[in-house]
Each structure stands twice: as structure tokens, then as C-alpha cells.
Design a protein around this motif. Structure first.
Motif, PDB file in Angstrom:
ATOM      1  N   LEU A  28       0.829  -1.193   0.000  1.00 23.77           N
ATOM      2  CA  LEU A  28       0.000   0.000   0.000  1.00 23.77           C
ATOM      3  C   LEU A  28       0.866   1.246   0.000  1.00 23.77           C
ATOM      4  O   LEU A  28       1.881   1.312   0.664  1.00 23.77           O
ATOM      5  N   ARG A  29       0.465   2.268  -0.758  1.00 22.39           N
ATOM      6  CA  ARG A  29       1.206   3.516  -0.775  1.00 22.39           C
ATOM      7  C   ARG A  29       1.181   4.162   0.602  1.00 22.39           C
ATOM      8  O   ARG A  29       0.167   4.222   1.259  1.00 22.39           O
ATOM      9  N   GLY A  32       1.966  10.030   4.141  1.00 15.41           N
ATOM     10  CA  GLY A  32       2.817  10.729   5.074  1.00 15.41           C
ATOM     11  C   GLY A  32       3.893   9.789   5.582  1.00 15.41           C
ATOM     12  O   GLY A  32       4.449   8.985   4.849  1.00 15.41           O
ATOM     13  N   THR A  33       4.168   9.879   6.851  1.00 21.42           N
ATOM     14  CA  THR A  33       5.178   9.031   7.473  1.00 21.42           C
ATOM     15  C   THR A  33       4.546   8.297   8.642  1.00 21.42           C
ATOM     16  O   THR A  33       4.388   8.868   9.731  1.00 21.42           O
ATOM     17  N   PRO A  34       4.174   7.036   8.467  1.00 19.56           N
ATOM     18  CA  PRO A  34       3.585   6.277   9.578  1.00 19.56           C
ATOM     19  C   PRO A  34       4.598   6.114  10.713  1.00 19.56           C
ATOM     20  O   PRO A  34       5.808   6.037  10.477  1.00 19.56           O
ATOM     21  N   ALA A  35       4.108   6.053  11.923  1.00 12.43           N
ATOM     22  CA  ALA A  35       4.982   5.804  13.065  1.00 12.43           C
ATOM     23  C   ALA A  35       5.539   4.389  12.983  1.00 12.43           C
ATOM     24  O   ALA A  35       4.857   3.463  12.549  1.00 12.43           O
ATOM     25  N   THR A  36       6.786   4.225  13.388  1.00 16.60           N
ATOM     26  CA  THR A  36       7.384   2.893  13.478  1.00 16.60           C
ATOM     27  C   THR A  36       7.111   2.346  14.876  1.00 16.60           C
ATOM     28  O   THR A  36       7.513   2.950  15.878  1.00 16.60           O
ATOM     29  N   VAL A  37       6.424   1.221  14.923  1.00 17.67           N
ATOM     30  CA  VAL A  37       5.936   0.676  16.189  1.00 17.67           C
ATOM     31  C   VAL A  37       6.517  -0.713  16.418  1.00 17.67           C
ATOM     32  O   VAL A  37       6.623  -1.509  15.483  1.00 17.67           O
ATOM     33  N   ARG A  38       6.885  -1.019  17.636  1.00 21.10           N
ATOM     34  CA  ARG A  38       7.426  -2.327  17.979  1.00 21.10           C
ATOM     35  C   ARG A  38       6.315  -3.375  18.016  1.00 21.10           C
ATOM     36  O   ARG A  38       5.156  -3.055  18.322  1.00 21.10           O
ATOM     37  N   PRO A  39       6.645  -4.642  17.758  1.00 18.08           N
ATOM     38  CA  PRO A  39       5.661  -5.712  17.950  1.00 18.08           C
ATOM     39  C   PRO A  39       5.134  -5.700  19.385  1.00 18.08           C
ATOM     40  O   PRO A  39       5.898  -5.545  20.342  1.00 18.08           O
ATOM     41  N   GLY A  40       3.822  -5.833  19.527  1.00 22.38           N
ATOM     42  CA  GLY A  40       3.214  -5.839  20.845  1.00 22.38           C
ATOM     43  C   GLY A  40       2.813  -4.475  21.362  1.00 22.38           C
ATOM     44  O   GLY A  40       2.078  -4.377  22.355  1.00 22.38           O
ATOM     45  N   GLN A  41       3.273  -3.401  20.717  1.00 23.54           N
ATOM     46  CA  GLN A  41       2.908  -2.049  21.140  1.00 23.54           C
ATOM     47  C   GLN A  41       1.545  -1.684  20.564  1.00 23.54           C
ATOM     48  O   GLN A  41       1.266  -1.932  19.400  1.00 23.54           O
ATOM     49  N   GLU A  42       0.697  -1.076  21.371  1.00 26.37           N
ATOM     50  CA  GLU A  42      -0.664  -0.754  20.920  1.00 26.37           C
ATOM     51  C   GLU A  42      -0.654   0.401  19.928  1.00 26.37           C
ATOM     52  O   GLU A  42       0.040   1.407  20.113  1.00 26.37           O
ATOM     53  N   VAL A  43      -1.466   0.236  18.872  1.00 19.97           N
ATOM     54  CA  VAL A  43      -1.667   1.274  17.863  1.00 19.97           C
ATOM     55  C   VAL A  43      -3.122   1.720  17.928  1.00 19.97           C
ATOM     56  O   VAL A  43      -4.038   0.889  17.875  1.00 19.97           O
ATOM     57  N   ASP A  44      -3.334   3.021  18.030  1.00 21.93           N
ATOM     58  CA  ASP A  44      -4.688   3.568  18.074  1.00 21.93           C
ATOM     59  C   ASP A  44      -5.130   3.893  16.646  1.00 21.93           C
ATOM     60  O   ASP A  44      -4.681   4.871  16.061  1.00 21.93           O
ATOM     61  N   GLN A  45      -6.001   3.037  16.086  1.00 23.44           N
ATOM     62  CA  GLN A  45      -6.575   3.279  14.767  1.00 23.44           C
ATOM     63  C   GLN A  45      -7.917   3.994  14.869  1.00 23.44           C
ATOM     64  O   GLN A  45      -8.599   4.180  13.881  1.00 23.44           O
ATOM     65  N   ARG A  46      -8.310   4.366  16.065  1.00 24.29           N
ATOM     66  CA  ARG A  46      -9.593   4.971  16.432  1.00 24.29           C
ATOM     67  C   ARG A  46     -10.716   3.935  16.419  1.00 24.29           C
ATOM     68  O   ARG A  46     -11.388   3.775  17.423  1.00 24.29           O
ATOM     69  N   LEU A  47     -10.918   3.232  15.315  1.00 26.98           N
ATOM     70  CA  LEU A  47     -11.938   2.185  15.309  1.00 26.98           C
ATOM     71  C   LEU A  47     -11.436   0.931  16.010  1.00 26.98           C
ATOM     72  O   LEU A  47     -12.226   0.134  16.517  1.00 26.98           O
ATOM     73  N   PHE A  97     -11.884  -5.204  10.519  1.00 31.50           N
ATOM     74  CA  PHE A  97     -10.491  -5.143  10.948  1.00 31.50           C
ATOM     75  C   PHE A  97      -9.498  -5.498   9.841  1.00 31.50           C
ATOM     76  O   PHE A  97      -8.517  -4.785   9.611  1.00 31.50           O
ATOM     77  N   ALA A  98      -9.733  -6.600   9.133  1.00 27.44           N
ATOM     78  CA  ALA A  98      -8.743  -7.087   8.168  1.00 27.44           C
ATOM     79  C   ALA A  98      -8.468  -6.089   7.046  1.00 27.44           C
ATOM     80  O   ALA A  98      -7.374  -6.078   6.478  1.00 27.44           O
ATOM     81  N   HIS A  99      -9.445  -5.240   6.713  1.00 28.96           N
ATOM     82  CA  HIS A  99      -9.264  -4.308   5.605  1.00 28.96           C
ATOM     83  C   HIS A  99      -8.480  -3.065   6.004  1.00 28.96           C
ATOM     84  O   HIS A  99      -8.191  -2.215   5.159  1.00 28.96           O
ATOM     85  N   GLY A 100      -8.113  -2.962   7.271  1.00 26.43           N
ATOM     86  CA  GLY A 100      -7.218  -1.899   7.712  1.00 26.43           C
ATOM     87  C   GLY A 100      -5.819  -2.393   7.992  1.00 26.43           C
ATOM     88  O   GLY A 100      -5.000  -1.672   8.566  1.00 26.43           O
ATOM     89  N   VAL A 101      -5.540  -3.630   7.563  1.00 28.41           N
ATOM     90  CA  VAL A 101      -4.222  -4.249   7.739  1.00 28.41           C
ATOM     91  C   VAL A 101      -3.623  -4.481   6.355  1.00 28.41           C
ATOM     92  O   VAL A 101      -4.218  -5.163   5.533  1.00 28.41           O
ATOM     93  N   PHE A 102      -2.438  -3.917   6.094  1.00 25.13           N
ATOM     94  CA  PHE A 102      -1.850  -4.002   4.763  1.00 25.13           C
ATOM     95  C   PHE A 102      -0.416  -4.510   4.838  1.00 25.13           C
ATOM     96  O   PHE A 102       0.385  -4.002   5.627  1.00 25.13           O
ATOM     97  N   LEU A 103      -0.108  -5.506   4.023  1.00 22.48           N
ATOM     98  CA  LEU A 103       1.261  -6.001   3.936  1.00 22.48           C
ATOM     99  C   LEU A 103       2.078  -5.110   3.009  1.00 22.48           C
ATOM    100  O   LEU A 103       1.649  -4.799   1.896  1.00 22.48           O
ATOM    101  N   HIS A 153      11.305 -11.413   7.997  1.00 24.44           N
ATOM    102  CA  HIS A 153      10.572 -10.328   8.645  1.00 24.44           C
ATOM    103  C   HIS A 153       9.638  -9.699   7.621  1.00 24.44           C
ATOM    104  O   HIS A 153       9.991  -9.558   6.453  1.00 24.44           O
ATOM    105  N   ILE A 154       8.439  -9.334   8.056  1.00 25.74           N
ATOM    106  CA  ILE A 154       7.511  -8.621   7.190  1.00 25.74           C
ATOM    107  C   ILE A 154       7.049  -7.357   7.906  1.00 25.74           C
ATOM    108  O   ILE A 154       7.004  -7.318   9.138  1.00 25.74           O
ATOM    109  N   THR A 155       6.730  -6.346   7.111  1.00 22.78           N
ATOM    110  CA  THR A 155       6.226  -5.093   7.668  1.00 22.78           C
ATOM    111  C   THR A 155       4.744  -4.961   7.352  1.00 22.78           C
ATOM    112  O   THR A 155       4.316  -5.167   6.216  1.00 22.78           O
ATOM    113  N   VAL A 156       3.978  -4.643   8.393  1.00 27.78           N
ATOM    114  CA  VAL A 156       2.528  -4.505   8.274  1.00 27.78           C
ATOM    115  C   VAL A 156       2.167  -3.059   8.573  1.00 27.78           C
ATOM    116  O   VAL A 156       2.626  -2.489   9.580  1.00 27.78           O
ATOM    117  N   ALA A 157       1.351  -2.450   7.692  1.00 27.42           N
ATOM    118  CA  ALA A 157       0.873  -1.088   7.897  1.00 27.42           C
ATOM    119  C   ALA A 157      -0.570  -1.127   8.382  1.00 27.42           C
ATOM    120  O   ALA A 157      -1.362  -1.953   7.930  1.00 27.42           O
TER     121      ALA A 157
END
Length: 215
Positions: A28-29, A32-47, A97-103, A153-157
């Protein structure tokens, strides 16, 4: 069907805006610049309040009714902070949920994994809903092509969401992607065979999480 953000340049077709399918190097494009977050750290997506905790590759052997399959599974703990039940996977709605997760995917590793399911798991029970304010374990599943090589390793947005008040028609309002911008494309309705331009939301990405992949 609840309303969605949309732009329709032709009155001949009105289609609900679905999940965006624009990719950067196969992913996915970035918005801006997404925050880099560690595994296990909570991300607030609002929903959703999401903690991505790991990833693994698993294989399902061939059966009498199905071919052998390889899956990449993203493991998460997810809390739905709203007062309504929210889905983990369904159709083209972006407020599941799944549609807000991008490889983020490098095409040199082969064909992109195909999102097939996202199941909530509680004990021996599988379901596809997130109850209000109840932390829930979710497994997001991607089917792998034979030629696909999953890196170590894979990165998930993760996408951000916004709430829109819908007024008298639906006092609850509705959730959709937080839009960075919109793009339009020509689509043909398979039922009416009418064509028109339909908007798709390119979401803001709030976080990148890099996960080790277990074999």
C-alpha cells in the motif's frame, strides 16, 4: 447498507467505496510518514486498538475436498473501543479489521499473498466479530502462491479511521478510512450493466510494524 465516502462522476452508477488497492512496491502507498511501532505495542486506529504480536507460516495438507494450502498468518490482539459490534472480515466494507491491515510486499519475493480470512479466536471457538471493549485475539490469514517466498521479517501497515455523524437517517453514524486523498476509476455494475466513475479512499497509514516470521 450504510453510506460511505464516495465521489461519483456519472449518475449512471453509484457504488460504495471499497478497500483501496493501490500498492507501493507491491504494498500500500504510504500516507505521510507512519509511526514505526514495535511488535506488541498498541496502535490507536480509532476504530480499533491493535497490538500486532507476530506472524507465522502454516501449511494445510490436501484433503478429499480441498487442495494443499500455505498460509501467512498475522497474529494480533484487537480491542473495539466503540459501543457497536465490528467485524473482522467481510465483503468490501472498509470498517472491518482485516481491511485496515496491509502487507508491505516486495514483488521480488513472488506473488503477493492474498487476504482470505480474519478469524477471532476464543478457546475452541472461531468467529468474525469484535464485541465492544473486549480484547480479542485475531488471526489474519493470507494464502500464499507456490512461487511466493516469505522473508524472515515482514512489515505490516495499519490504517487510520474516522467517524462521520449521519444525522437523522442513522444517528449512530458510520466509520470509514481516514482519507489521505481519493482516486476514481471506471466500474461497470454487474447487475444493471451501467458504468460510472467510483471513488476509492487512499487511507492514512498510522503505523508500520515489522514482525519476525515463525516457520
Amino acid at each position: 447498507m450504510r453510506p460511505r465516502a464516495r465521489i461519483v462522476a456519472s449518475a449512471t452508477l453509484v457504488v460504495v467505496a471499497g478497500a483501496c488497492a493501490l500498492w507501493l512496491t507491491g504494498g500500500l502507498r504510504a500516507a505521510g510518514t507512519p509511526a514505526t511501532v514495535r511488535p506488541g505495542q498498541e496502535v490507536d486506529q480509532r476504530l480499533f486498538r491493535t497490538r500486532l504480536v507476530g506472524a507465522h507460516v502454516t501449511t494445510f495438507p490436501k484433503t478429499r475436498f480441498t487442495a494443499a494450502r500455505r498460509l501467512l498468518v498475522i497474529n494480533a490482539w484487537v480491542t473495539n473501543p466503540t459501543r457497536e459490534t465490528v467485524g473482522t472480515m467481510s465483503g468490501t466494507d472498509d470498517d472491518v479489521f482485516a481491511h485496515g491491515v496491509f502487507l508491505r510486499w516486495d514483488t521480488r519475493d513472488g506473488p503477493r499473498p492474498r487476504l482470505t480470512d480474519a478469524q477471532a479466536i476464543a478457546g475452541n471457538t472461531l468467529f468474525r466479530s469484535l464485541q465492544p471493549r473486549l480484547p480479542t485475539y485475531v488471526a489474519v490469514q493470507y494464502e500464499l502462491a507456490a512461487a511466493t517466498v516469505v522473508p524472515d521479517h515482514i512489515t505490516v501497515a495499519l490504517a487510520g479511521y474516522r467517524h462521520t455523524d449521519a444525522g437523522i437517517v442513522d444517528p449512530r453514524g458510520y466509520w470509514s478510512y481516514q482519507a489521505r486523498r481519493y482516486t476514481t476509476r471506471l466500474e461497470r455494475d454487474p447487475v444493471t450493466h451501467r458504468s460510472g466513475r467510483v471513488a476509492q479512499i487512499i487511507p492514512v497509514l498510522v503505523a508500520d510494524v515489522t514482525l519476525p516470521v515463525r516457520r
